[in-house]
Motif scaffolding. Structure first.
Motif, PDB file in Angstrom:
ATOM      1  N   MET A   8       0.860  -1.187   0.000  1.00 30.30           N
ATOM      2  CA  MET A   8       0.000   0.000   0.000  1.00 30.30           C
ATOM      3  C   MET A   8       0.890   1.228   0.000  1.00 30.30           C
ATOM      4  O   MET A   8       1.978   1.192   0.563  1.00 30.30           O
ATOM      5  N   SER A  72      -4.626  -1.619  -6.897  1.00 30.17           N
ATOM      6  CA  SER A  72      -4.359  -0.267  -7.386  1.00 30.17           C
ATOM      7  C   SER A  72      -4.795  -0.174  -8.836  1.00 30.17           C
ATOM      8  O   SER A  72      -4.618  -1.115  -9.611  1.00 30.17           O
ATOM      9  N   THR A  76      -5.506   5.474  -7.835  1.00 22.36           N
ATOM     10  CA  THR A  76      -6.192   5.131  -6.594  1.00 22.36           C
ATOM     11  C   THR A  76      -5.768   3.760  -6.089  1.00 22.36           C
ATOM     12  O   THR A  76      -5.350   2.892  -6.856  1.00 22.36           O
ATOM     13  N   THR A  77      -5.888   3.601  -4.789  1.00 19.66           N
ATOM     14  CA  THR A  77      -5.652   2.316  -4.140  1.00 19.66           C
ATOM     15  C   THR A  77      -6.920   1.957  -3.374  1.00 19.66           C
ATOM     16  O   THR A  77      -7.417   2.767  -2.591  1.00 19.66           O
ATOM     17  N   THR A  95     -11.349   3.416  -0.750  1.00 19.97           N
ATOM     18  CA  THR A  95     -10.601   3.825  -1.934  1.00 19.97           C
ATOM     19  C   THR A  95      -9.897   5.130  -1.628  1.00 19.97           C
ATOM     20  O   THR A  95     -10.533   6.110  -1.229  1.00 19.97           O
TER      21      THR A  95
END
Length: 110
Positions: A8, A72, A76-77, A95
């Motif tokens: 992340m 991902s 955005t992740t 998100t």
């Protein structure tokens, strides 16, 4: 918070770890000054508004987060998690949009 094998972005991991630990100050520090939280369509903009939301509905409800997936796409992740605590309990997607060293948007959906 269990960390999945997918990496992340640092601000995302910091926000989620702080929330899971009940650390409001570190949670807020992960966000840009003008960041927003979109909680199922309700927007809370700026750290003061995010703090008020979190106190009432997130960290203040002793949230726990068990990460079940991370993906991902573009800028955005999305982190899928099983949410527990004294508020909402169940699966949610978080998100995140990140700029530099801070989260600029955290959107919570199902």
């Amino acid at each position: 918070m269990n960390t999945p094998p997918v990496q992340m972005p640092i601000p995302v991991a910091a926000a989620l770890e702080a929330a899971d630990a009940g650390n409001v100050e570190d949670f807020l520090a992960a966000f840009a000054e003008d960041a927003a939280v979109d909680d199922w369509g309700r927007e809370f903009r700026g750290r003061d508004a995010i703090r008020a939301w979190s106190d009432a509905e997130f960290i203040g409800k002793e949230v726990s987060l068990r990460v079940t997936g991370v993906r991902s796409e573009g800028g955005t992740t999305t982190v899928s998690a099983q949410v527990g605590g004294k508020g909402f309990n169940g699966p949610s997607d978080f998100t995140f949009t990140v700029a530099g060293e801070h989260v600029t948007l955290m959107r919570i959906t199902g």
